[in-house]
Design a protein around this motif. Sequence first.
Motif, PDB file in Angstrom:
ATOM      1  N   ARG A  98       0.863  -1.183   0.000  1.00  0.00           N
ATOM      2  CA  ARG A  98       0.000   0.000   0.000  1.00  0.00           C
ATOM      3  C   ARG A  98       0.899   1.233   0.000  1.00  0.00           C
ATOM      4  N   ASN A  99       0.733   2.081  -1.022  1.00  0.00           N
ATOM      5  CA  ASN A  99       1.457   3.341  -1.157  1.00  0.00           C
ATOM      6  C   ASN A  99       2.964   3.166  -1.295  1.00  0.00           C
ATOM      7  N   ILE A 100       3.403   2.083  -1.914  1.00  0.00           N
ATOM      8  CA  ILE A 100       4.820   1.845  -2.169  1.00  0.00           C
ATOM      9  C   ILE A 100       4.996   1.629  -3.664  1.00  0.00           C
ATOM     10  N   ASP A 101       5.893   2.418  -4.265  1.00  0.00           N
ATOM     11  CA  ASP A 101       6.186   2.273  -5.688  1.00  0.00           C
ATOM     12  C   ASP A 101       7.341   1.282  -5.838  1.00  0.00           C
ATOM     13  N   LEU A 102       7.032   0.047  -6.169  1.00  0.00           N
ATOM     14  CA  LEU A 102       8.053  -0.993  -6.283  1.00  0.00           C
ATOM     15  C   LEU A 102       8.992  -0.767  -7.465  1.00  0.00           C
ATOM     16  N   LYS A 103       8.611   0.082  -8.405  1.00  0.00           N
ATOM     17  CA  LYS A 103       9.467   0.375  -9.553  1.00  0.00           C
ATOM     18  C   LYS A 103      10.570   1.373  -9.212  1.00  0.00           C
ATOM     19  N   ASP A 104      10.402   2.138  -8.135  1.00  0.00           N
ATOM     20  CA  ASP A 104      11.390   3.132  -7.720  1.00  0.00           C
ATOM     21  C   ASP A 104      12.474   2.450  -6.878  1.00  0.00           C
ATOM     22  N   LYS A 105      13.493   1.922  -7.555  1.00  0.00           N
ATOM     23  CA  LYS A 105      14.545   1.151  -6.891  1.00  0.00           C
ATOM     24  C   LYS A 105      15.475   2.016  -6.049  1.00  0.00           C
ATOM     25  N   SER A 106      15.464   3.321  -6.246  1.00  0.00           N
ATOM     26  CA  SER A 106      16.365   4.189  -5.495  1.00  0.00           C
ATOM     27  C   SER A 106      15.776   4.639  -4.158  1.00  0.00           C
ATOM     28  N   HIS A 107      14.504   4.375  -3.936  1.00  0.00           N
ATOM     29  CA  HIS A 107      13.834   4.843  -2.720  1.00  0.00           C
ATOM     30  C   HIS A 107      14.193   3.972  -1.514  1.00  0.00           C
ATOM     31  N   PHE A 108      14.413   4.605  -0.370  1.00  0.00           N
ATOM     32  CA  PHE A 108      14.688   3.898   0.867  1.00  0.00           C
ATOM     33  C   PHE A 108      13.419   3.803   1.697  1.00  0.00           C
ATOM     34  N   LEU A 109      13.193   2.660   2.300  1.00  0.00           N
ATOM     35  CA  LEU A 109      12.075   2.483   3.216  1.00  0.00           C
ATOM     36  C   LEU A 109      12.621   2.408   4.634  1.00  0.00           C
ATOM     37  N   ASN A 110      11.978   3.089   5.553  1.00  0.00           N
ATOM     38  CA  ASN A 110      12.374   3.060   6.958  1.00  0.00           C
ATOM     39  C   ASN A 110      11.339   2.248   7.729  1.00  0.00           C
ATOM     40  N   LEU A 111      11.706   1.027   8.080  1.00  0.00           N
ATOM     41  CA  LEU A 111      10.796   0.133   8.783  1.00  0.00           C
ATOM     42  C   LEU A 111      10.598   0.620  10.211  1.00  0.00           C
ATOM     43  N   LEU A 112       9.331   0.837  10.577  1.00  0.00           N
ATOM     44  CA  LEU A 112       9.008   1.283  11.930  1.00  0.00           C
ATOM     45  C   LEU A 112       8.665   0.120  12.844  1.00  0.00           C
ATOM     46  N   THR A 113       7.789  -0.762  12.365  1.00  0.00           N
ATOM     47  CA  THR A 113       7.358  -1.871  13.212  1.00  0.00           C
ATOM     48  C   THR A 113       6.784  -2.994  12.360  1.00  0.00           C
ATOM     49  N   ILE A 114       6.695  -4.144  12.987  1.00  0.00           N
ATOM     50  CA  ILE A 114       6.075  -5.310  12.365  1.00  0.00           C
ATOM     51  C   ILE A 114       4.881  -5.694  13.232  1.00  0.00           C
ATOM     52  N   ALA A 115       3.705  -5.685  12.644  1.00  0.00           N
ATOM     53  CA  ALA A 115       2.485  -6.033  13.377  1.00  0.00           C
ATOM     54  C   ALA A 115       2.021  -7.414  12.937  1.00  0.00           C
ATOM     55  N   THR A 116       1.548  -8.184  13.884  1.00  0.00           N
ATOM     56  CA  THR A 116       1.044  -9.521  13.550  1.00  0.00           C
ATOM     57  C   THR A 116      -0.434  -9.609  13.877  1.00  0.00           C
ATOM     58  N   TRP A 117      -1.149 -10.287  13.000  1.00  0.00           N
ATOM     59  CA  TRP A 117      -2.576 -10.551  13.140  1.00  0.00           C
ATOM     60  C   TRP A 117      -2.755 -12.054  12.969  1.00  0.00           C
ATOM     61  N   PRO A 118      -3.917 -12.601  13.265  1.00  0.00           N
ATOM     62  CA  PRO A 118      -4.079 -14.053  13.160  1.00  0.00           C
ATOM     63  C   PRO A 118      -3.640 -14.655  11.820  1.00  0.00           C
TER      64      PRO A 118
END
Length: 132
Positions: A98-118
């Motif tokens: 959601r809201n991530i351009d996978l084609k933009d290889k130069s973009h950095f993502l800053n992971l904040l957290t990992i949420a788990t659901w069932p």
Amino acid sequence: MRDIAFLKKEKRFVMVLNRFKWEEVEDDEGIDRAVRQLQVDSDLQEEAIPEPEPSEDSDADSDSKKDDASFSDAEARPVYHRTHAGLVFDKVRSVSTRNIDLKDKSHFLNLLTIATWPKDIVLYFSEGEKSI
């Protein structure tokens, strides 16, 4: 962005991260400094660094050089480290973004957290509502 893969046949999601080494920060004040530095680093990744302009007078005299900054003038700052880390999820049936351009290889993502659901795992990133 180039280090993210969903290996459908193997049912595996793989991501390489550039992780801040929080375990090296010794106290609460150090953590506050580290968070501020991470914010500055993140802002710098998005700014273009201008090339220095060539000097008209390349033979500057020694009087002008004595006003230059030196390492001895610099304020001692703590050194923070980052390291690469691998994130792997097995038994993955599908991946959506959601809201991530996978084609933009130069973009950095800053992971904040990992949420788990069932039946879901959601990776939340900074810069708004970005998730995988």
